[in-house]
Design an enzyme around this catalytic site. Structure first.
Site, PDB file in Angstrom:
ATOM      1  N   ASP A 192       0.836  -1.220   0.000  1.00 33.04           N
ATOM      2  CA  ASP A 192       0.000   0.000   0.000  1.00 33.04           C
ATOM      3  C   ASP A 192       0.865   1.262   0.000  1.00 33.04           C
ATOM      4  OD1 ASP A 192      -2.130  -1.680   0.092  1.00 33.04           O
ATOM      5  OD2 ASP A 192      -2.920  -0.990   2.021  1.00 33.04           O
ATOM      6  N   ALA A 193       1.977   1.217   0.760  1.00 37.36           N
ATOM      7  CA  ALA A 193       2.864   2.394   0.808  1.00 37.36           C
ATOM      8  C   ALA A 193       3.445   2.655  -0.582  1.00 37.36           C
ATOM      9  CB  ALA A 193       3.976   2.176   1.827  1.00 37.36           C
ATOM     10  N   ASP A 203       3.545   0.813  -9.941  1.00 39.57           N
ATOM     11  CA  ASP A 203       2.283   0.118 -10.189  1.00 39.57           C
ATOM     12  C   ASP A 203       2.507  -1.356 -10.512  1.00 39.57           C
ATOM     13  OD1 ASP A 203      -0.392  -0.252 -10.441  1.00 39.57           O
ATOM     14  OD2 ASP A 203      -0.513   0.493 -12.489  1.00 39.57           O
ATOM     15  N   GLY A 220       1.861  -4.758  -6.758  1.00 39.16           N
ATOM     16  CA  GLY A 220       1.186  -6.052  -6.916  1.00 39.16           C
ATOM     17  C   GLY A 220       2.176  -7.209  -6.764  1.00 39.16           C
ATOM     18  N   ARG A 270       1.871 -10.181  -4.062  1.00 40.23           N
ATOM     19  CA  ARG A 270       1.837 -11.605  -4.442  1.00 40.23           C
ATOM     20  C   ARG A 270       2.972 -12.380  -3.766  1.00 40.23           C
ATOM     21  NH1 ARG A 270      -0.214  -9.100  -8.984  1.00 40.23           N
ATOM     22  NH2 ARG A 270       1.810  -8.726  -9.918  1.00 40.23           N
ATOM     23  N   SER A 304      -4.954  -8.444  -1.649  1.00 39.25           N
ATOM     24  CA  SER A 304      -6.247  -8.246  -0.977  1.00 39.25           C
ATOM     25  C   SER A 304      -7.206  -7.473  -1.876  1.00 39.25           C
ATOM     26  CB  SER A 304      -6.029  -7.454   0.318  1.00 39.25           C
ATOM     27  OG  SER A 304      -5.531  -6.164  -0.003  1.00 39.25           O
ATOM     28  N   ASP A 321      -4.690   4.443  -9.869  1.00 44.90           N
ATOM     29  CA  ASP A 321      -4.333   4.500 -11.304  1.00 44.90           C
ATOM     30  C   ASP A 321      -5.096   5.631 -11.981  1.00 44.90           C
ATOM     31  OD1 ASP A 321      -2.711   2.298 -11.114  1.00 44.90           O
ATOM     32  OD2 ASP A 321      -4.064   0.923 -12.153  1.00 44.90           O
TER      33      ASP A 321
HETATM   34  C1  LIG Z   1      15.905  10.853 -24.189  1.00 45.48           C
HETATM   35  C2  LIG Z   1      14.492  10.487 -24.103  1.00 45.48           C
HETATM   36  C3  LIG Z   1      13.938  10.695 -22.774  1.00 45.48           C
HETATM   37  C4  LIG Z   1      12.817   9.806 -22.551  1.00 45.48           C
HETATM   38  C5  LIG Z   1      12.589   9.654 -21.137  1.00 45.48           C
HETATM   39  C6  LIG Z   1      12.152   8.287 -20.735  1.00 45.48           C
HETATM   40  C7  LIG Z   1      10.948   7.856 -21.459  1.00 45.48           C
HETATM   41  C8  LIG Z   1      10.283   6.776 -20.728  1.00 45.48           C
HETATM   42  C9  LIG Z   1       8.998   6.681 -21.276  1.00 45.48           C
HETATM   43  C10 LIG Z   1       8.046   5.993 -20.874  1.00 45.48           C
HETATM   44  C11 LIG Z   1       7.997   5.089 -19.775  1.00 45.48           C
HETATM   45  C12 LIG Z   1       6.602   4.697 -19.641  1.00 45.48           C
HETATM   46  C13 LIG Z   1       6.480   3.606 -18.734  1.00 45.48           C
HETATM   47  C14 LIG Z   1       5.051   3.240 -18.542  1.00 45.48           C
HETATM   48  C15 LIG Z   1       4.966   2.041 -17.725  1.00 45.48           C
HETATM   49  C16 LIG Z   1       3.574   1.728 -17.400  1.00 45.48           C
HETATM   50  C17 LIG Z   1       3.593   0.793 -16.295  1.00 45.48           C
HETATM   51  C18 LIG Z   1       2.229   0.674 -15.770  1.00 45.48           C
HETATM   52  O1  LIG Z   1       1.780   1.434 -14.970  1.00 45.48           O
HETATM   53  O2  LIG Z   1       1.561  -0.352 -16.216  1.00 45.48           O
HETATM   54  C19 LIG Z   1       0.359  -0.584 -15.567  1.00 45.48           C
HETATM   55  C20 LIG Z   1      -0.270  -1.688 -16.309  1.00 45.48           C
HETATM   56  C21 LIG Z   1      -1.648  -2.052 -15.781  1.00 45.48           C
HETATM   57  O3  LIG Z   1      -1.557  -2.494 -14.470  1.00 45.48           O
HETATM   58  P1  LIG Z   1      -2.864  -2.856 -13.588  1.00 45.48           P
HETATM   59  O4  LIG Z   1      -3.379  -4.205 -13.992  1.00 45.48           O
HETATM   60  O5  LIG Z   1      -2.503  -2.623 -12.176  1.00 45.48           O
HETATM   61  O6  LIG Z   1      -3.895  -1.748 -13.958  1.00 45.48           O
HETATM   62  C22 LIG Z   1      -5.214  -1.982 -14.435  1.00 45.48           C
HETATM   63  C23 LIG Z   1      -5.350  -1.147 -15.690  1.00 45.48           C
HETATM   64  O7  LIG Z   1      -4.935   0.158 -15.380  1.00 45.48           O
HETATM   65  C24 LIG Z   1      -6.779  -1.132 -16.200  1.00 45.48           C
HETATM   66  O8  LIG Z   1      -6.853  -0.065 -17.133  1.00 45.48           O
HETATM   67  P2  LIG Z   1      -7.612  -0.241 -18.522  1.00 45.48           P
HETATM   68  O9  LIG Z   1      -6.760  -1.069 -19.401  1.00 45.48           O
HETATM   69  O10 LIG Z   1      -8.921  -0.887 -18.189  1.00 45.48           O
HETATM   70  O11 LIG Z   1      -7.753   1.124 -18.991  1.00 45.48           O
HETATM   71  C25 LIG Z   1      -7.793  -0.817 -15.135  1.00 45.48           C
HETATM   72  O12 LIG Z   1      -9.021  -1.197 -15.631  1.00 45.48           O
HETATM   73  C26 LIG Z   1      -7.583  -1.539 -13.840  1.00 45.48           C
HETATM   74  O13 LIG Z   1      -8.369  -0.878 -12.892  1.00 45.48           O
HETATM   75  C27 LIG Z   1      -6.145  -1.485 -13.378  1.00 45.48           C
HETATM   76  O14 LIG Z   1      -6.004  -2.263 -12.228  1.00 45.48           O
HETATM   77  O15 LIG Z   1       0.651  -2.761 -16.225  1.00 45.48           O
HETATM   78  C28 LIG Z   1       0.935  -3.333 -17.386  1.00 45.48           C
HETATM   79  O16 LIG Z   1       0.248  -3.157 -18.335  1.00 45.48           O
HETATM   80  C29 LIG Z   1       2.099  -4.237 -17.410  1.00 45.48           C
HETATM   81  C30 LIG Z   1       2.941  -3.947 -18.603  1.00 45.48           C
HETATM   82  C31 LIG Z   1       3.746  -2.674 -18.465  1.00 45.48           C
HETATM   83  C32 LIG Z   1       4.523  -2.456 -19.680  1.00 45.48           C
HETATM   84  C33 LIG Z   1       5.397  -1.264 -19.546  1.00 45.48           C
HETATM   85  C34 LIG Z   1       6.172  -1.144 -20.808  1.00 45.48           C
HETATM   86  C35 LIG Z   1       7.175  -0.061 -20.722  1.00 45.48           C
HETATM   87  C36 LIG Z   1       7.882  -0.039 -21.986  1.00 45.48           C
HETATM   88  C37 LIG Z   1       8.776   0.810 -22.292  1.00 45.48           C
HETATM   89  C38 LIG Z   1       9.150   1.910 -21.419  1.00 45.48           C
HETATM   90  C39 LIG Z   1      10.518   2.398 -21.719  1.00 45.48           C
HETATM   91  C40 LIG Z   1      10.600   3.039 -23.012  1.00 45.48           C
HETATM   92  C41 LIG Z   1      11.751   3.911 -23.028  1.00 45.48           C
HETATM   93  C42 LIG Z   1      11.818   4.539 -24.341  1.00 45.48           C
HETATM   94  C43 LIG Z   1      12.635   5.748 -24.270  1.00 45.48           C
HETATM   95  C44 LIG Z   1      12.452   6.504 -25.510  1.00 45.48           C
HETATM   96  C45 LIG Z   1      12.973   7.797 -25.386  1.00 45.48           C
HETATM   97  N1  LIG Z   2      -1.316  -2.134  -2.596  1.00 46.76           N
HETATM   98  C1  LIG Z   2      -1.637  -3.214  -3.340  1.00 46.76           C
HETATM   99  C2  LIG Z   2      -1.507  -3.219  -4.717  1.00 46.76           C
HETATM  100  C3  LIG Z   2      -1.861  -4.337  -5.427  1.00 46.76           C
HETATM  101  N2  LIG Z   2      -2.327  -5.438  -4.787  1.00 46.76           N
HETATM  102  C4  LIG Z   2      -2.690  -6.643  -5.545  1.00 46.76           C
HETATM  103  O1  LIG Z   2      -2.023  -6.683  -6.806  1.00 46.76           O
HETATM  104  C5  LIG Z   2      -2.957  -6.613  -7.892  1.00 46.76           C
HETATM  105  C6  LIG Z   2      -2.461  -5.660  -8.955  1.00 46.76           C
HETATM  106  O2  LIG Z   2      -1.271  -6.159  -9.440  1.00 46.76           O
HETATM  107  P1  LIG Z   2      -0.312  -5.220 -10.349  1.00 46.76           P
HETATM  108  O3  LIG Z   2       0.828  -6.107 -10.720  1.00 46.76           O
HETATM  109  O4  LIG Z   2      -1.123  -4.809 -11.519  1.00 46.76           O
HETATM  110  O5  LIG Z   2       0.096  -4.100  -9.485  1.00 46.76           O
HETATM  111  C7  LIG Z   2      -4.256  -6.144  -7.251  1.00 46.76           C
HETATM  112  O6  LIG Z   2      -5.379  -6.616  -7.959  1.00 46.76           O
HETATM  113  C8  LIG Z   2      -4.174  -6.729  -5.854  1.00 46.76           C
HETATM  114  O7  LIG Z   2      -4.550  -8.070  -5.892  1.00 46.76           O
HETATM  115  C9  LIG Z   2      -2.447  -5.424  -3.415  1.00 46.76           C
HETATM  116  O8  LIG Z   2      -2.894  -6.429  -2.801  1.00 46.76           O
HETATM  117  N3  LIG Z   2      -2.099  -4.305  -2.695  1.00 46.76           N
HETATM  118 MG    MG Z   3      -0.184  -2.114  -9.281  1.00 45.54          MG
HETATM  119 MG    MG Z   4      -2.458  -0.329 -11.228  1.00 49.36          MG
END
Ligand SMILES: CCCCCCCC/C=C\CCCCCCCC(=O)OC[C@H](COP(=O)(O)O[C@@H]1[C@H](O)[C@H](OP(=O)(O)O)[C@@H](O)[C@H](O)[C@H]1O)OC(=O)CCCCCCC/C=C\CCCCCCCC
Ligand SMILES: Nc1ccn([C@@H]2O[C@H](COP(=O)(O)O)[C@@H](O)[C@H]2O)c(=O)n1
Ligand code: MG
Ligand code: MG
Length: 220
Positions: free
Chosen positions: A29-30, A66, A70, A74, A80, A91
């Site tokens: 949570d923190a 983010d 999780g 896990r 929870s 988010d």
């Molecule tokens: C000189 C150039 C300078 C450039 C500076 C640096 C650039 C760096 C740029 C970008 C970095 C971006 C990183 C973004 C990472 C995102 C990570 C993230 O938060 O992923 C969250 C995602 C979802 O997790 P949850 O399941 O917890 O969330 C659910 C989701 O939000 C649902 O939303 P919905 O889809 O429905 O809209 C909600 O419904 C739900 O409530 C919620 O729980 O996690 C993932 O998807 C996991 C995969 C993450 C993949 C990250 C890929 C990062 C890739 C590359 C970044 C680095 C690129 C660097 C390039 C630099 C170019 C200059």
């Molecule tokens: N403070 C938290 C945050 C997340 N969880 C658990 O993780 C799941 C999300 O996983 P991500 O890899 O997408 O962060 C969430 O559904 C919770 O089950 C938690 O327990 N406490």
């Molecule tokens: Mg998360």
């Molecule tokens: Mg999230």
């Protein structure tokens, strides 16, 4: 797509760090709370001033929390319902700050009403895209679709573009065009995703209602 293909990679990379935080007594949570606060600070301090490079650096440092929270929950076996609620709710707050930061820039010094509207559209449509899934699931549907542009895509497209656009401030010519292009892509992609999810919920709810009607007909 990123959620499907990149998550496994980031889980492997971030697991030792998550284990380290757990050993130091840090709670998931923190991490969720501090990560969100860091993203908000990066977006709302730097983006409205047009400092996209530094804003993106700060956000990138915190946004991976983010994936860490999780992972920690896990590993420790303490996932929870509260944690899931906190994670998803914050988010939405973080996304609001990021696209709100872009909108504030275009409403102010960036001086572009159209791009301000596009940024607000990205903010609102992203929240609605997430809501469709949450509401569909809350009424007992599987919502078996993620769609074209999920949260990870919205963040990666806009933050990579913002980070690169920020290099304009260091003298790289023409690169600032990347941010408007990314905002338009996220706006159109979110609209398509919204359509995909609404169509799925419409179909799934019709199927569930038909199955329920059939069940009560058979009982009578
Ligand atoms: C000189 C150039 C300078 C450039 C500076 C640096 C650039 C760096 C740029 C970008 C970095 C971006 C990183 C973004 C990472 C995102 C990570 C993230 O938060 O992923 C969250 C995602 C979802 O997790 P949850 O399941 O917890 O969330 C659910 C989701 O939000 C649902 O939303 P919905 O889809 O429905 O809209 C909600 O419904 C739900 O409530 C919620 O729980 O996690 C993932 O998807 C996991 C995969 C993450 C993949 C990250 C890929 C990062 C890739 C590359 C970044 C680095 C690129 C660097 C390039 C630099 C170019 C200059
Ligand atoms: N403070 C938290 C945050 C997340 N969880 C658990 O993780 C799941 C999300 O996983 P991500 O890899 O997408 O962060 C969430 O559904 C919770 O089950 C938690 O327990 N406490
Ligand atoms: Mg998360
Ligand atoms: Mg999230």
């Amino acid at each position: 797509m990123l959620n499907k293909y990149a998550r496994a990679f980031f889980t492997r990379v971030l697991t030792p760090f998550a284990a380290f935080l757990l050993r130091r007594g840090v709670s998931p949570d923190a991490v969720t709370l501090i990560g969100t606060a860091g993203v908000m600070a990066g977006a709302l301090v730097f983006f409205p001033r047009g400092e996209f490079f530094w804003g993106t650096i700060v956000i990138t440092l915190f946004v991976f929390s983010d994936l860490v929270d999780g992972n920690m929950a896990r590993q420790a076996g303490i996932s929870s319902r509260w944690g899931a609620f906190l994670d998803s709710t914050l988010d939405r707050v973080a996304d609001g700050a990021i696209f709100g930061g872009f909108a504030l820039w275009y409403a102010g010094l960036g001086d572009d009403n159209v791009l301000c509207a596009v940024a607000i559209f990205c903010l609102a449509s992203g929240q609605v895209v997430s809501y469709t899934k949450a509401r569909g699931e809350s009424i007992g549907l599987p919502v078996a679709v993620n769609g074209l542009v999920e949260r990870a895509e919205r963040l990666v497209i806009s933050l990579v573009a913002a980070g690169l656009a920020g290099l304009h401030g260091f003298g790289v010519p023409g690169i600032d065009i990347l941010l408007p292009i990314a905002l338009w892509i996220v706006a159109v992609g979110s609209l398509v995703t919204l359509g995909q999810r609404v169509v799925t919920v419409r179909r799934e709810s019709a199927e569930a209602d038909a199955a329920a009607a059939q069940g009560s007909g058979a009982e009578a």
